[in-house]
Motif scaffolding. Structure first.
Motif, short mmCIF file in Angstrom:
data_model
loop_
_atom_site.label_atom_id
_atom_site.label_comp_id
_atom_site.label_asym_id
_atom_site.label_seq_id
_atom_site.Cartn_x
_atom_site.Cartn_y
_atom_site.Cartn_z
N THR A 1 34.26 5.88 20.03
CA THR A 1 34.01 4.58 20.65
C THR A 1 33.96 3.49 19.60
OG1 THR A 1 31.63 4.94 20.57
CG2 THR A 1 32.76 5.54 22.62
N ASP B 1 45.21 0.67 27.33
CA ASP B 1 46.11 0.56 26.18
C ASP B 1 47.02 1.79 26.21
OD1 ASP B 1 45.56 0.44 22.54
OD2 ASP B 1 47.38 0.40 23.76
N SER C 1 38.20 6.28 23.17
CA SER C 1 39.40 7.09 23.01
C SER C 1 39.70 7.91 24.25
CB SER C 1 39.23 8.02 21.80
OG SER C 1 38.16 8.92 22.03
N ASP D 1 49.86 -3.12 27.53
CA ASP D 1 48.48 -3.36 27.97
C ASP D 1 48.48 -3.67 29.47
OD1 ASP D 1 47.83 -4.83 24.89
OD2 ASP D 1 46.55 -3.29 25.76
N CYS E 1 38.71 -4.94 32.39
CA CYS E 1 39.04 -3.59 31.98
C CYS E 1 40.46 -3.60 31.42
CB CYS E 1 38.94 -2.68 33.21
SG CYS E 1 39.33 -0.96 32.92
N ASN E 2 40.67 -2.83 30.36
CA ASN E 2 41.97 -2.78 29.70
C ASN E 2 42.42 -1.33 29.53
OD1 ASN E 2 43.12 -2.34 26.62
ND2 ASN E 2 44.16 -3.98 27.73
N THR F 1 43.85 5.11 26.14
CA THR F 1 42.68 4.50 25.53
C THR F 1 42.23 3.35 26.42
OG1 THR F 1 43.37 5.09 23.30
CG2 THR F 1 41.83 3.25 23.52
N MET F 2 40.96 3.32 26.73
CA MET F 2 40.43 2.31 27.65
C MET F 2 39.47 1.38 26.92
SD MET F 2 41.89 3.01 30.50
CE MET F 2 40.95 1.89 31.52
N GLY F 3 39.38 0.17 27.43
CA GLY F 3 38.48 -0.78 26.81
C GLY F 3 37.97 -1.82 27.78
N TRP F 4 36.98 -2.55 27.32
CA TRP F 4 36.44 -3.70 28.04
C TRP F 4 36.57 -4.93 27.16
CZ3 TRP F 4 34.98 -3.69 33.05
CH2 TRP F 4 34.72 -2.45 33.65
N SER G 1 37.37 -8.61 22.55
CA SER G 1 37.11 -7.19 22.76
C SER G 1 35.61 -6.93 22.74
CB SER G 1 37.80 -6.36 21.69
OG SER G 1 37.49 -5.00 21.83
N ASN H 1 35.75 -0.16 23.19
CA ASN H 1 36.81 0.71 23.69
C ASN H 1 36.45 2.16 23.44
OD1 ASN H 1 37.93 1.51 21.07
ND2 ASN H 1 38.77 -0.57 20.98
#
Length: 120
Positions: A58, A99, A52, A108, A96-97, A33-36, A47, A50
């Motif tokens: 999203t 998870d 999936s 993380d 950028c993250n 799972t990616m996020g900003w 946050s 993010n």
């Protein structure tokens, strides 16, 4: 281990657009799972959005809904953040993250960040 490299930040006038990219390596990208996130001076990291693993789900923070779009290309191991109608209050370092969750637990990973500055 996941290595993340952001790009695409810069200086833009209010109302303008920017597209951030984050290239990932070190682990099967489609399993993450990616996020900003973003962090303004003197503020906590928050946050932004993010997405999936498949890209089918999203999440957006209320303050970017309708203006920002997160997407991913699993073939290119890259996640994007398209930012429209930028406001001065969007000025921050964007991170950028990744998870990562597996049988060993949750971890993380973060990129180095890219500066976004919106002038009024």
């Amino acid at each position: 281990q996941v290595h993340l490299v952001e790009s695409g930040g810069g200086l833009v006038q209010a109302g303008g657009s920017l597209r951030l990219s984050c290239a990932a390596s070190g682990r099967a990208f489609s399993t993450i799972t990616m996020g900003w996130f973003r962090q303004a001076p003197g503020a906590e990291r928050e946050s932004v959005a993010n997405i999936s693993r498949s890209g089918g789900t999203t999440y957006y923070a209320d303050f970017v809904k309708g203006r920002f779009t997160i997407s991913r290309d699993n073939a290119k191991n890259t996640v994007y953040l398209q930012m429209e109608a930028l406001k001065p209050e969007d000025t921050a370092v964007y991170y950028c993250n990744a998870d990562v969750r597996d049988l060993t637990g949750r971890r993380d990973y973060w990129g180095q960040g890219t500066q976004v500055t919106v002038s009024s």
